[in-house]
Design a protein around this motif. Structure first.
Motif, mmCIF file in Angstrom:
data_model
loop_
_atom_site.group_PDB
_atom_site.id
_atom_site.type_symbol
_atom_site.label_atom_id
_atom_site.label_comp_id
_atom_site.label_asym_id
_atom_site.label_seq_id
_atom_site.Cartn_x
_atom_site.Cartn_y
_atom_site.Cartn_z
ATOM 1 N N ALA A 5 -20.822 -9.010 51.964
ATOM 2 C CA ALA A 5 -22.411 -10.397 52.640
ATOM 3 C C ALA A 5 -21.819 -10.763 53.941
ATOM 4 O O ALA A 5 -22.388 -10.764 54.882
ATOM 5 C CB ALA A 5 -22.545 -11.502 51.719
ATOM 6 N N GLY A 6 -20.662 -10.965 53.771
ATOM 7 C CA GLY A 6 -19.901 -11.248 55.252
ATOM 8 C C GLY A 6 -20.054 -10.687 56.244
ATOM 9 O O GLY A 6 -20.571 -9.947 57.145
ATOM 10 N N LEU A 7 -19.611 -9.227 56.369
ATOM 11 C CA LEU A 7 -19.982 -8.121 56.757
ATOM 12 C C LEU A 7 -21.752 -7.684 57.353
ATOM 13 O O LEU A 7 -21.672 -7.001 57.927
ATOM 14 C CB LEU A 7 -18.769 -6.764 55.805
ATOM 15 N N ILE A 8 -21.833 -7.879 56.150
ATOM 16 C CA ILE A 8 -23.836 -7.730 56.285
ATOM 17 C C ILE A 8 -24.066 -8.484 57.077
ATOM 18 O O ILE A 8 -24.757 -7.483 58.266
ATOM 19 C CB ILE A 8 -24.351 -7.740 54.884
ATOM 20 N N GLY A 9 -23.797 -9.730 57.331
ATOM 21 C CA GLY A 9 -24.026 -10.398 58.949
ATOM 22 C C GLY A 9 -23.589 -10.461 60.068
ATOM 23 O O GLY A 9 -24.079 -10.722 60.582
ATOM 24 N N PHE A 10 -22.120 -9.953 59.662
ATOM 25 C CA PHE A 10 -21.883 -9.268 60.751
ATOM 26 C C PHE A 10 -22.779 -8.386 61.366
ATOM 27 O O PHE A 10 -22.677 -8.400 62.822
ATOM 28 C CB PHE A 10 -20.512 -9.152 60.838
ATOM 29 N N VAL A 11 -22.524 -7.459 60.953
ATOM 30 C CA VAL A 11 -23.677 -6.145 61.291
ATOM 31 C C VAL A 11 -24.633 -6.807 62.122
ATOM 32 O O VAL A 11 -25.667 -5.668 62.312
ATOM 33 C CB VAL A 11 -23.678 -4.904 60.143
ATOM 34 N N ALA A 12 -25.545 -6.901 61.011
ATOM 35 C CA ALA A 12 -26.762 -7.217 61.076
ATOM 36 C C ALA A 12 -26.737 -7.868 62.434
ATOM 37 O O ALA A 12 -28.338 -7.729 63.312
ATOM 38 C CB ALA A 12 -27.075 -8.646 60.211
ATOM 39 N N VAL A 13 -25.857 -8.632 63.688
ATOM 40 C CA VAL A 13 -26.474 -8.998 64.710
ATOM 41 C C VAL A 13 -26.862 -8.231 65.520
ATOM 42 O O VAL A 13 -27.671 -7.964 66.525
ATOM 43 C CB VAL A 13 -25.056 -10.125 65.324
ATOM 44 N N PRO A 14 -25.731 -7.259 65.855
ATOM 45 C CA PRO A 14 -26.221 -5.462 66.647
ATOM 46 C C PRO A 14 -27.263 -4.883 65.961
ATOM 47 O O PRO A 14 -27.988 -4.202 66.936
ATOM 48 C CB PRO A 14 -24.841 -4.668 66.412
ATOM 49 N N LEU A 15 -27.483 -5.078 64.621
ATOM 50 C CA LEU A 15 -28.990 -4.557 64.297
ATOM 51 C C LEU A 15 -30.642 -4.505 65.039
ATOM 52 O O LEU A 15 -30.967 -4.204 65.933
ATOM 53 C CB LEU A 15 -28.971 -3.884 62.687
ATOM 54 N N HIS B 71 -23.022 -16.273 48.773
ATOM 55 C CA HIS B 71 -23.390 -15.276 49.690
ATOM 56 C C HIS B 71 -23.697 -15.644 50.731
ATOM 57 O O HIS B 71 -23.470 -14.789 52.196
ATOM 58 C CB HIS B 71 -24.216 -14.880 49.144
ATOM 59 N N MET B 72 -24.983 -16.753 51.022
ATOM 60 C CA MET B 72 -25.600 -17.549 51.814
ATOM 61 C C MET B 72 -24.722 -17.674 53.141
ATOM 62 O O MET B 72 -24.782 -16.778 54.064
ATOM 63 C CB MET B 72 -26.921 -18.157 51.633
ATOM 64 N N PHE B 73 -23.450 -18.674 52.530
ATOM 65 C CA PHE B 73 -22.793 -19.055 53.764
ATOM 66 C C PHE B 73 -22.415 -18.184 54.419
ATOM 67 O O PHE B 73 -21.443 -17.856 55.113
ATOM 68 C CB PHE B 73 -21.964 -20.025 52.929
ATOM 69 N N SER B 74 -21.556 -17.143 53.321
ATOM 70 C CA SER B 74 -20.443 -15.897 54.114
ATOM 71 C C SER B 74 -21.238 -14.738 55.362
ATOM 72 O O SER B 74 -21.218 -14.825 56.465
ATOM 73 C CB SER B 74 -20.425 -14.538 52.785
ATOM 74 N N GLN B 75 -22.747 -15.349 54.929
ATOM 75 C CA GLN B 75 -23.603 -13.732 55.561
ATOM 76 C C GLN B 75 -23.242 -15.143 56.897
ATOM 77 O O GLN B 75 -23.576 -14.624 57.466
ATOM 78 C CB GLN B 75 -25.452 -13.647 54.319
ATOM 79 N N VAL B 76 -23.757 -16.260 56.615
ATOM 80 C CA VAL B 76 -24.475 -17.464 58.187
ATOM 81 C C VAL B 76 -22.742 -17.140 58.805
ATOM 82 O O VAL B 76 -22.953 -17.332 59.746
ATOM 83 C CB VAL B 76 -24.553 -18.437 57.411
ATOM 84 N N ALA B 77 -21.564 -16.878 57.777
ATOM 85 C CA ALA B 77 -20.507 -17.254 58.427
ATOM 86 C C ALA B 77 -20.682 -15.609 59.873
ATOM 87 O O ALA B 77 -19.902 -15.858 60.828
ATOM 88 C CB ALA B 77 -19.247 -16.801 57.829
ATOM 89 N N GLY B 78 -20.455 -14.867 58.623
ATOM 90 C CA GLY B 78 -20.923 -13.108 59.491
ATOM 91 C C GLY B 78 -21.906 -13.051 60.416
ATOM 92 O O GLY B 78 -21.378 -12.390 61.992
ATOM 93 N N ILE B 79 -22.779 -14.183 60.479
ATOM 94 C CA ILE B 79 -23.799 -14.316 61.699
ATOM 95 C C ILE B 79 -23.228 -14.354 63.237
ATOM 96 O O ILE B 79 -23.353 -14.078 64.231
ATOM 97 C CB ILE B 79 -24.623 -14.131 61.293
ATOM 98 N N TRP B 80 -22.835 -16.048 62.497
ATOM 99 C CA TRP B 80 -22.324 -16.373 63.686
ATOM 100 C C TRP B 80 -21.299 -16.152 64.219
ATOM 101 O O TRP B 80 -20.844 -16.236 65.522
ATOM 102 C CB TRP B 80 -21.385 -18.286 63.553
ATOM 103 N N LEU B 81 -20.381 -15.244 63.625
ATOM 104 C CA LEU B 81 -18.787 -14.631 64.487
ATOM 105 C C LEU B 81 -19.400 -13.415 64.988
ATOM 106 O O LEU B 81 -19.011 -13.536 66.413
ATOM 107 C CB LEU B 81 -18.292 -14.486 62.785
ATOM 108 N N ALA B 82 -20.648 -12.739 64.432
ATOM 109 C CA ALA B 82 -20.764 -12.062 65.995
ATOM 110 C C ALA B 82 -21.456 -11.739 66.673
ATOM 111 O O ALA B 82 -21.210 -11.076 67.911
ATOM 112 C CB ALA B 82 -21.969 -10.974 64.930
ATOM 113 N N LEU B 83 -21.992 -13.369 66.634
ATOM 114 C CA LEU B 83 -23.084 -13.870 67.717
ATOM 115 C C LEU B 83 -22.410 -14.116 69.278
ATOM 116 O O LEU B 83 -22.479 -14.349 70.025
ATOM 117 C CB LEU B 83 -24.160 -15.006 67.309
ATOM 118 N N THR B 84 -20.427 -14.926 68.737
ATOM 119 C CA THR B 84 -19.951 -15.559 69.155
ATOM 120 C C THR B 84 -18.719 -14.019 70.090
ATOM 121 O O THR B 84 -18.514 -14.678 70.460
ATOM 122 C CB THR B 84 -19.555 -16.541 69.001
#
Length: 166
Positions: free
Chosen positions: A53-63, A111-124
């Motif tokens: 879920a974190g990895l999907i969040g991380f990849v969602a930002v470039p997508l 899963h939600m927390f991991s997803q949000v953490a992945g998004i934040w990591l990718a954004l920054t």
């Protein structure tokens, strides 16, 4: 014992045999029940799904940035960094939410927390990837966008609301 008791006991034996056959059939087909699987495999599967879920969040930002670039083009992130980061984050969360629900069939708080953490990591930290591979990002977006990202950010920093932090 009466004849009714004997019939009842025989029925219980038949039911027990049927259930044991059903369990063997489930194990053969891979339809495991919770009791048939060791606890550590369930824990490992849950941990991997949270990481996924974190990895999907991380990849969602470039997508999300790619989808916005294809639909309307990307503006200069220096003009209004708060709006750009909020828009990227919201759109990435929508993409990641549906991907997590479809791919992992999971929606727990972890899963939600991991997803949000992945998004934040990718954004920054996405600008660090642009600094590392500018030609790759120029193919996905444009050379002008890559030039703006490289000129306005420092490599190896965390980019938060228009400012890079070491």
């Amino acid at each position: 014992m009466t004849w009714q008791d004997e019939i009842f006991v025989e029925r219980l034996v038949r039911l027990d045999q049927n259930y044991s056959r059903m369990d063997k059939l489930r194990m053969h087909r891979g339809l495991w029940t919770r009791g048939a699987v060791p606890r550590w495999t369930l824990d490992l599967g849950r941990a991997l799904s949270v990481l996924g879920a974190g990895l999907i969040g991380f990849v969602a930002v470039p997508l999300s940035r790619f989808a916005m670039f294809q639909s309307r083009g990307l503006g200069n992130p220096v003009d209004n960094p708060h709006l750009v980061m909020a828009t990227d984050g919201i759109f990435a969360f929508c993409i990641a939410f549906f991907l997590v629900r479809m791919m992992l069939v999971a929606s727990s708080k972890a899963h939600m927390f991991s997803q949000v953490a992945g998004i934040w990591l990718a954004l920054t930290t996405m600008h660090n990837f642009v600094h590392a591979q500018p030609s790759l990002w120029a193919q996905a977006f444009s050379t002008e966008w890559v030039k703006v990202m490289v000129s306005t950010t420092e490599p190896g920093t965390i980019f938060l609301f228009g400012t890079g932090f070491p």
